[in-house]
Design an enzyme around this catalytic site. Sequence first.
Site, PDB file in Angstrom:
ATOM      1  N   THR A  82      51.715 -40.249  40.290  1.00  0.00           N
ATOM      2  CA  THR A  82      50.372 -40.773  40.038  1.00  0.00           C
ATOM      3  C   THR A  82      50.337 -42.300  40.010  1.00  0.00           C
ATOM      4  OG1 THR A  82      48.739 -41.000  38.234  1.00  0.00           O
ATOM      5  CG2 THR A  82      50.922 -40.386  37.583  1.00  0.00           C
ATOM      6  N   TYR A 118      51.161 -40.312  29.484  1.00  0.00           N
ATOM      7  CA  TYR A 118      51.070 -39.522  30.717  1.00  0.00           C
ATOM      8  C   TYR A 118      51.778 -40.254  31.865  1.00  0.00           C
ATOM      9  CZ  TYR A 118      49.119 -37.791  35.079  1.00  0.00           C
ATOM     10  OH  TYR A 118      48.981 -37.337  36.365  1.00  0.00           O
TER      11      TYR A 118
END
Length: 319
Positions: free
Chosen positions: A116, A140
């Site tokens: 990501t 995250y």
Amino acid sequence: MNILVTGGAGYIGSHTCKELFRAGFQPIVFDNLSRGHSRAVKWGPLIQGDLSDRELIERCLRENQVEAVLHFAAFAYVGESVSDPGLYYRNNTGGTLNLLQAMKTVGVRRLVFSSTCATYGTPVFLPITENHPQQPINPYGQSKLMSERMILDFGPAHGLQSMILRYFNAAGADPEGELVEDHEPETHLIPLAIRAALEGTALRIFGTDYDTPDGSCIRDYIHVSDLARAHVLALQRLLDGGASGIHNLGTGKGHSVLEVAAAVEKVTGKRLRQEISPRREGDPAVLIADSIRARSELGWTPTHDDLEEIIRTALRKPG
Ligand code: UFG
């Protein structure tokens, strides 16, 4: 050729299974269904299991004579990762470590990993290239960066060939209507804006005081089917003996939150009530990908890069 798809019952994983099948591969989904949906598994078997169960992963790899793994399984809520970091390090980072160990034991040496742009943190230059510093600003992003590092270490040590794909803002749904975006709770802008327009509720705009032309945040929205195709290209490259690589996946075009809201009004034909709200913590003002490497090395071109078209494919409701 059997391909294990962890998280194949989730949003991006299920779209990728469709593309894999279309390209002649047999996806075998490994998913604990904690956030995915069995109804999204349509192109091969579903093994319900958790990445904490290394023996089960090894058995799946062995019994199905798996040639490569596409690894999507992860939690992906930034806010949740801040309030419960252990959950993210255990599930995302720990799960990846178990998978890598199982692959090593069984001798499966090809991996495509779902990473990501959250691994970059706040941009220090734009557009963001793969060489941009990686300084995640939430657990995250950290959990994914740690997974990347483990994968890269397993290369020279154990002969793992890998493709790390860093997505920008995944959006839209299968243009043929076989799959939808189905998160619970939903936190992403496009589905929330569509819901607000259709139900006559208000969409909160998180900040209009950013240093951007209209004051709202700018993101690079990449269609989920384009992401899916990039995975198949990355897999094919590994199977052809290509070297490991790291690739950003985005369109290179940015759209502001207010532009997305206007496009949703246009596509739905409904007025969208907007509630200007304070900034959401941890949101960088602008995230735009430089995806030249994916285009030149994988031969990938996003085909659904028109914002209104992306929104049109997202209109179908979860069934
Ligand atoms: N936004 C609103 N109102 C909403 C929801 C979102 O104004 O109700 C804004 C956000 O503040 C942001 C933009 O819309 O500026 C996009 O927000 P999303 O939540 O749709 O997506 P993010 O950019 O926050 O998140 C995405 C991925 C994450 C990943 C992150 C990296 O979904 O998994 O990019 O920055 F971590």
